[in-house]
Design an enzyme around this catalytic site. Structure first.
Site, PDB file in Angstrom:
ATOM      1  N   ALA A  78       0.008   1.764   1.733  1.00  0.00           N
ATOM      2  CA  ALA A  78       1.381   1.854   1.607  1.00  0.00           C
ATOM      3  C   ALA A  78       1.724   1.935   0.100  1.00  0.00           C
ATOM      4  O   ALA A  78       1.230   1.089  -0.594  1.00  0.00           O
ATOM      5  CB  ALA A  78       2.232   1.361   2.476  1.00  0.00           C
ATOM      6  N   ASP A  79       2.825   2.396  -0.462  1.00  0.00           N
ATOM      7  CA  ASP A  79       3.455   2.181  -1.744  1.00  0.00           C
ATOM      8  C   ASP A  79       4.829   2.332  -1.408  1.00  0.00           C
ATOM      9  O   ASP A  79       5.532   3.062  -0.730  1.00  0.00           O
ATOM     10  CB  ASP A  79       3.069   3.049  -2.729  1.00  0.00           C
ATOM     11  CG  ASP A  79       3.252   2.652  -4.154  1.00  0.00           C
ATOM     12  OD1 ASP A  79       2.848   1.715  -4.561  1.00  0.00           O
ATOM     13  OD2 ASP A  79       4.271   3.226  -4.838  1.00  0.00           O
ATOM     14  N   THR A  80       5.803   1.441  -2.210  1.00  0.00           N
ATOM     15  CA  THR A  80       7.321   1.226  -2.167  1.00  0.00           C
ATOM     16  C   THR A  80       7.692   1.442  -3.623  1.00  0.00           C
ATOM     17  O   THR A  80       7.263   0.627  -4.545  1.00  0.00           O
ATOM     18  CB  THR A  80       7.786  -0.095  -1.633  1.00  0.00           C
ATOM     19  OG1 THR A  80       7.433  -0.340  -0.376  1.00  0.00           O
ATOM     20  CG2 THR A  80       9.216  -0.108  -1.731  1.00  0.00           C
TER      21      THR A  80
END
Length: 219
Positions: A78-80
């Site tokens: 994931a990446d935010t």
């Protein structure tokens, strides 16, 4: 690791993230997992790249190298990203940078995009990518409050220089959308997709041994 929660997994799950917050979410949901990270630095945004496009690209960059090492597992990365007026805000380079970022966010609405890349067992070349967008409104705090927050050290490794799940909760006056997405994982969207693909099942569901059917991990 074996943990109690509303879900369990039908195949090995590897989380391609060292984020304690993402690990806590999966742990709370009862999904057994191990952690393995790509080890490489995150890709930089391309000039003019939209926040959603960058978050999805960065999530895949973190996930695909790990998936190649775990062919029999479902690998999740994931990446935010925090974006203000369409401009991506990364992590602060220091106290002065953090103050500049928080000043820009104070009294304004910004977007938080979290993207997930899912590589199903034996299918690392065709990842499933999803994302969610949450609108966040930050209260117009004065410099004294912002500097006091920065002094806690919490903003140092946070996109947008704040963490809504910690001390930084006081900065936020309102959100529209998923709270877990702001923390770093679009939990509802992720679990919905994992259940649809047969990777996770509710803990109370019949086991394959009881109903005579093998788990269906669909690509």
């Amino acid at each position: 690791m074996n943990v109690d929660g509303p879900f369990t997994a039908s195949c090995p799950v590897v989380l391609a993230s060292g984020s304690p917050r993402r690990q806590e979410f999966l742990r709370a949901m009862g999904v057994p997992f191990s952690v393995d990270t790509a080890g490489a630095s995150e890709p930089e945004p391309v000039e003019g790249e939209a926040a959603v496009a960058y978050a999805r690209r960065a999530a895949c960059a973190k996930t695909l190298p790990v998936a190649r090492r775990h062919a029999a597992a479902c690998v999740i990365g994931a990446d935010t990203v925090v974006a203000l007026d369409g401009v991506i805000m990364g992590k602060p380079a220091g106290h002065a940078h953090a103050l500049s970022m928080l000043r820009a966010l104070a009294g304004a609405r910004h977007e938080v995009v979290s993207a997930c890349c899912i590589c199903l067992p034996g299918n690392a070349q065709e990842p499933v990518v999803l994302h969610a967008v949450t609108s966040v409104w930050m209260h117009r705090w004065d410099d004294a409050a912002l500097k006091a927050y920065i002094a806690t050290g919490e903003p140092a490794d946070k996109a947008g220089a704040y963490g809504i799940q910690g001390i930084g909760a006081f900065l936020v006056s309102r959100i529209d959308g998923s709270w877990s997405n702001v923390v770093g994982l679009p939990l509802t969207e992720l679990l919905t997709e994992l259940q649809r693909r047969g990777v996770v099942v509710p803990s109370g569901a019949q086991t394959a041994e009881q109903d005579g059917h093998a788990p269906d991990v669909r690509d």
